[in-house]
Write a protein that holds these residues in place. Structure first.
Motif, mmCIF file in Angstrom:
data_model
loop_
_atom_site.group_PDB
_atom_site.id
_atom_site.type_symbol
_atom_site.label_atom_id
_atom_site.label_comp_id
_atom_site.label_asym_id
_atom_site.label_seq_id
_atom_site.Cartn_x
_atom_site.Cartn_y
_atom_site.Cartn_z
ATOM 1 N N ALA A 65 0.817 -1.214 0.000
ATOM 2 C CA ALA A 65 0.000 0.000 0.000
ATOM 3 C C ALA A 65 0.842 1.251 0.000
ATOM 4 C CB ALA A 65 -0.911 0.017 1.223
ATOM 5 N N GLU B 194 1.092 3.667 -2.409
ATOM 6 C CA GLU B 194 1.444 4.258 -3.700
ATOM 7 C C GLU B 194 0.992 3.262 -4.772
ATOM 8 O OE1 GLU B 194 5.715 3.885 -4.466
ATOM 9 O OE2 GLU B 194 5.840 2.718 -2.631
ATOM 10 N N PRO B 195 0.947 3.701 -6.023
ATOM 11 C CA PRO B 195 0.515 2.777 -7.071
ATOM 12 C C PRO B 195 1.428 1.545 -7.146
ATOM 13 C CG PRO B 195 0.601 5.035 -7.889
ATOM 14 C CD PRO B 195 1.218 5.049 -6.525
ATOM 15 N N ASP C 144 -3.070 -5.405 -3.470
ATOM 16 C CA ASP C 144 -2.870 -3.954 -3.480
ATOM 17 C C ASP C 144 -3.947 -3.328 -2.592
ATOM 18 O OD1 ASP C 144 -2.341 -1.351 -4.168
ATOM 19 O OD2 ASP C 144 -2.839 -1.553 -6.300
ATOM 20 N N TYR D 35 -5.541 0.429 -1.198
ATOM 21 C CA TYR D 35 -5.548 1.889 -1.353
ATOM 22 C C TYR D 35 -6.151 2.531 -0.118
ATOM 23 C CZ TYR D 35 -7.498 6.426 -2.632
ATOM 24 O OH TYR D 35 -7.850 7.745 -2.644
ATOM 25 N N TRP D 36 -5.398 3.428 0.498
ATOM 26 C CA TRP D 36 -5.960 4.237 1.578
ATOM 27 C C TRP D 36 -5.170 5.501 1.754
ATOM 28 C CZ3 TRP D 36 -3.913 3.103 6.956
ATOM 29 C CH2 TRP D 36 -3.028 2.037 7.000
ATOM 30 N N GLU E 233 -5.802 9.981 6.113
ATOM 31 C CA GLU E 233 -7.101 10.427 6.611
ATOM 32 C C GLU E 233 -8.023 9.260 6.955
ATOM 33 O OE1 GLU E 233 -5.479 11.620 4.058
ATOM 34 O OE2 GLU E 233 -5.572 13.805 4.046
ATOM 35 N N PRO F 109 -6.512 -1.653 -6.866
ATOM 36 C CA PRO F 109 -6.542 -2.091 -5.466
ATOM 37 C C PRO F 109 -7.851 -2.791 -5.105
ATOM 38 C CG PRO F 109 -6.079 0.272 -5.655
ATOM 39 C CD PRO F 109 -6.574 -0.192 -6.984
ATOM 40 N N SER G 51 -11.328 12.424 -2.217
ATOM 41 C CA SER G 51 -10.049 11.758 -1.934
ATOM 42 C C SER G 51 -8.905 12.539 -2.570
ATOM 43 C CB SER G 51 -10.068 10.349 -2.525
ATOM 44 O OG SER G 51 -10.085 10.444 -3.937
ATOM 45 N N ASP H 102 -8.017 12.088 -5.460
ATOM 46 C CA ASP H 102 -7.367 11.152 -6.382
ATOM 47 C C ASP H 102 -8.273 10.947 -7.597
ATOM 48 O OD1 ASP H 102 -4.836 10.128 -5.359
ATOM 49 O OD2 ASP H 102 -6.007 9.311 -3.697
ATOM 50 N N ILE I 219 -6.680 3.608 -9.464
ATOM 51 C CA ILE I 219 -6.305 4.946 -9.023
ATOM 52 C C ILE I 219 -5.321 5.533 -10.032
ATOM 53 C CG2 ILE I 219 -5.188 6.288 -7.162
ATOM 54 C CD1 ILE I 219 -7.857 5.073 -6.322
ATOM 55 N N ARG J 284 -3.016 11.929 -8.142
ATOM 56 C CA ARG J 284 -3.647 12.990 -7.363
ATOM 57 C C ARG J 284 -4.225 14.096 -8.238
ATOM 58 N NH1 ARG J 284 -4.052 12.457 -1.708
ATOM 59 N NH2 ARG J 284 -4.048 14.724 -1.682
ATOM 60 N N GLY K 231 6.191 6.099 -1.308
ATOM 61 C CA GLY K 231 5.071 5.898 -0.391
ATOM 62 C C GLY K 231 4.913 7.030 0.609
ATOM 63 N N ARG L 142 4.048 10.864 1.456
ATOM 64 C CA ARG L 142 3.288 11.916 0.795
ATOM 65 C C ARG L 142 3.898 13.273 1.097
ATOM 66 N NH1 ARG L 142 -2.877 11.917 2.362
ATOM 67 N NH2 ARG L 142 -3.335 14.126 2.251
#
Ligand code: AMP
Length: 631
Positions: free
Chosen positions: A363, A365-366, A385, A387-388, A391, A413, A477, A479, A491, A494, A503, A505
């Motif tokens: 998790a 990043e792509p 995979d 995705y989160w 937040e 994901p 999101s 995204d 995904i 951004r 990974g 941010r």
């Protein structure tokens, strides 16, 4: 139960669904209302209920699994392995809680934790949870300026740090960084608690402010600190994350909702139950580290592995050796870490007994297809995979092998987690995108348990950052995404100026602000550029105040800019390349065309240039890219 059934129930009957899930944790006072949604976008899960994260992570397991390993902290940097049972963890956390209380920390006070992946980082977090203090863990790779910003926002009563961390055999003293941050901060903590690892003998040095953990620990040996019962919606912790402005946001999490979400995710998503082992390679300073290096596995009564060191030290087999030794069932890492391993001999993947290992989750990043293929074939396991976001605190999109393993679709994901009502909508019209049509991924409120409750002391920012992008009240999101006919979501990156480096941010604005503190810089634009290992790296385009600067002076300025970012924001934000140019591409209204710069740097078409003010500026950047970076 099948995935569809579980998911549908969570959406159609959220209160009944979450009331059932809430039974997985201990409540001192049961919730009076499962969901109070009377003031959107805020919502209160399990309102009126009283519970405690530390009690759920430790105390309630003591009777049944006191002698089971709770935490295994492995450092290949110091060559120390600590195997800690639930009973020992209980003891350590009680002592730590007594130390916190002796320093005047109580319910609602903030404690900043600045530590590497050592057991004491987990003790500190759990001790805060025990007494109702709010921890704010700051990633150890962040530099003093970043730490100071977080200190000023959280206004902590105490800062807990290690004397030093280590990376690749090199000691990285933390204490000088803490001292510098305290000097820069407007509201520095009155006390600094130093956990000494014997790496910096002079770490405790500011009289009246610095205190030595070992000394206080000895004084409070055997302490018994009662759990502070908190209303479900009181804050448990803050975790700062980058946004589009230079000021990081304090993501605030609650108590009850988070505990319930952790409990559900552990069995349903990660397929880990009490007595089993999970190995999460994240740093405790990130969201994954909070949820799956500390709270999730412990709330589930599992054993968790915390790792300090490189994946390639002492050799590229270390992670798999640990999987064999501790019979790891689920491993959780990042695509970047796997891409690092990919540079090593694939034979390492087959040298150890991985018969206990069922799943590898990745998790942050792509996940690119070649990396997914390489690792899944190499270890012969299913790779999932995830995705989160910081937040959300737990996966938004995933497959859920604990419930039912749906087929993996490479590049996606997967499907929504329980409680997440997701839509992909058109950025302008707010209408639902058709299958396979690009849009913005949004969550229809109420956000499920476990997600952030607000931005620390800034409800207005919570609204404006996340809920003000569309006419309807929707959580953006930020995204881009597409959803196929079967609901698998992909995904696409951004929608804002946030980049993802290994990974991590980072806000490009933060880096721009840092570069601009250089006295010679007139203006800077920072973009995320594709990188083989890290996914993306920051690249700087800058103009200087002086004109006609020769090459040596240009190189010197570029090197200084790079160093400034490292000093102020930390090594994670180090610009990979700096290009000094005479003008930056802007629109006629003066907005920097970062996207065009990014496209140029990635050798793509810079897109619609009709709004460009001065075509020469873009041409010049193209030439600078051809000429090669100034640093
Ligand atoms: P952070 O809050 O640091 O975890 O960063 C969250 C951001 O990372 C998301 O908004 C995405 O842009 C990106 N991200 C996280 N996980 C994934 C994933 N599995 N695939 C693609 N992007 C991801």
């Amino acid at each position: 139960m099948r995935y569809e059934e579980l998911y549908r129930r969570s959406i159609e009957q959220p209160e009944a669904f979450w009331a059932e899930q809430a039974k997985a944790i201990d409540w001192h006072v049961p919730p009076q209302r499962i969901l109070d949604d009377s003031n959107p976008p805020f919502r209160r899960w399990f309102a009126g209920g009283e519970t405690n994260l530390c009690h759920n992570a430790i105390d309630r397991h003591l009777a049944e699994r006191g002698d089971q390993l709770a935490l295994v902290a492995v450092s290949t940097e110091t060559d120390v392995t600590r195997e800690i049972t639930y009973r020992e963890l209980h003891r350590e956390v009680n002592v730590f809680a007594a130390v916190l209380a002796s320093l005047g920390v109580g319910r609602g006070d903030r404690v900043v934790v600045y530590m590497p992946n050592v057991a004491e980082a987990a003790f500190a977090m759990l001790a805060c949870a025990r007494i109702g203090a709010i921890h704010s863990v700051v990633f150890g790779g962040f530099a003093p300026h970043n730490l100071a910003l977080r200190i000023d926002d959280a206004q902590p009563k105490l800062l807990v740090c290690a004397d030093a961390g280590m990376r690749g055999g090199k000691v990285i003293p933390y204490k000088p960084l803490v001292d510098a941050a305290c000097a820069e901060a407007t509201t520095p903590p009155p006390k600094v608690l130093v956990v000494s690892r014997g790496l910096d003998p002079d770490a405790v040095r500011v009289p009246g402010r610095d205190v030595d953990y070992a000394e206080l620990r000895a004084r409070h040996e055997g302490a018994d600190v009662p759990v502070e019962w908190l209303e479900s919606n009181e804050p448990s912790y803050l975790l700062y994350t980058s946004g589009t402005t230079g000021k990081p946001k304090g993501v605030q999490r609650d108590v009850g909702g988070y505990a319930v979400a952790m409990a559900l995710s552990m069995w349903a998503i990660y397929d880990v139950r009490a007595g089993q082992t999970m190995f999460t390679t994240s740093d405790v300073g990130w969201a994954v580290g909070h949820s799956y290096n500390v709270y999730g596995p412990l709330i589930a009564g599992a054993t968790v592995l915390l790792y300090e060191g490189l994946p390639t030290n002492p050799d590229a087999g270390i992670w798999w050796r640990l999987c064999e030794k501790y019979r790891v069932r689920t491993m959780f890492s990042s695509p970047t870490a796997i891409r690092v391993l990919k540079k090593q001999d694939a034979a390492w993947l087959r040298r150890y007994d991985l018969s206990a290992l069922k799943w590898l989750f990745l998790a942050g990043e792509p996940l690119d297809e070649p990396t997914a293929h390489w690792i899944s074939e190499g270890i012969g396991k299913t790779v999932i995979d995830n995705y989160w976001q910081t937040e959300t605190g737990w996966p938004v999109l995933t497959l859920m092998p604990g419930v039912e393993l749906k087929p993996v679709r490479l590049g996606s994901p997967g499907l929504p987690s329980p409680g997440y009502r997701l839509r992909v909508i058109d950025e302008v019209t707010g209408r639902d995108a058709a299958p396979n049509e690009k849009g913005v991924l949004v969550i229809v409120p109420p956000l499920p348990p476990g997600c952030m409750t607000t931005v620390w002391r800034d409800d207005a920012r919570f609204r404006s950052s996340y809920f003000s992008h569309f006419k309807e009240l929707l959580y953006s999101s930020l995204d881009w995404a597409v959803r196929d006919e079967d609901g698998y979501t992909f995904i696409l990156g951004r929608t804002d100026d946030v980049i993802n480096v290994a990974g991590h941010r980072l806000g490009t604005r933060e880096i721009e602000e840092s570069v601009s503190t250089h006295a010679g810089v007139a203006e800077a634009a920072v973009v995320g550029v594709q990188d083989e290992i890290k996914g993306q790296v920051p690249v700087v385009f800058a103009t200087l105040k002086a004109s006609g600067v020769d090459e040596p002076a240009r190189r010197e300025a570029a090197a200084e800019m790079q160093q400034r970012v490292v000093d102020q924001l930390g090594g994670v934000a180090r610009p990979a390349r700096v290009y000094i140019v005479n003008a930056l591409p802007k629109t006629r209204s003066g907005k920097l065309l970062r996207r065009s710069l990014q496209a140029l740097a990635e050798r793509r078409d810079p897109g619609d240039l009709s709004t460009l003010d001065d075509p020469n500026a873009l041409e010049e950047c193209r030439r600078a890219l051809e000429r090669g970076s100034d640093f």
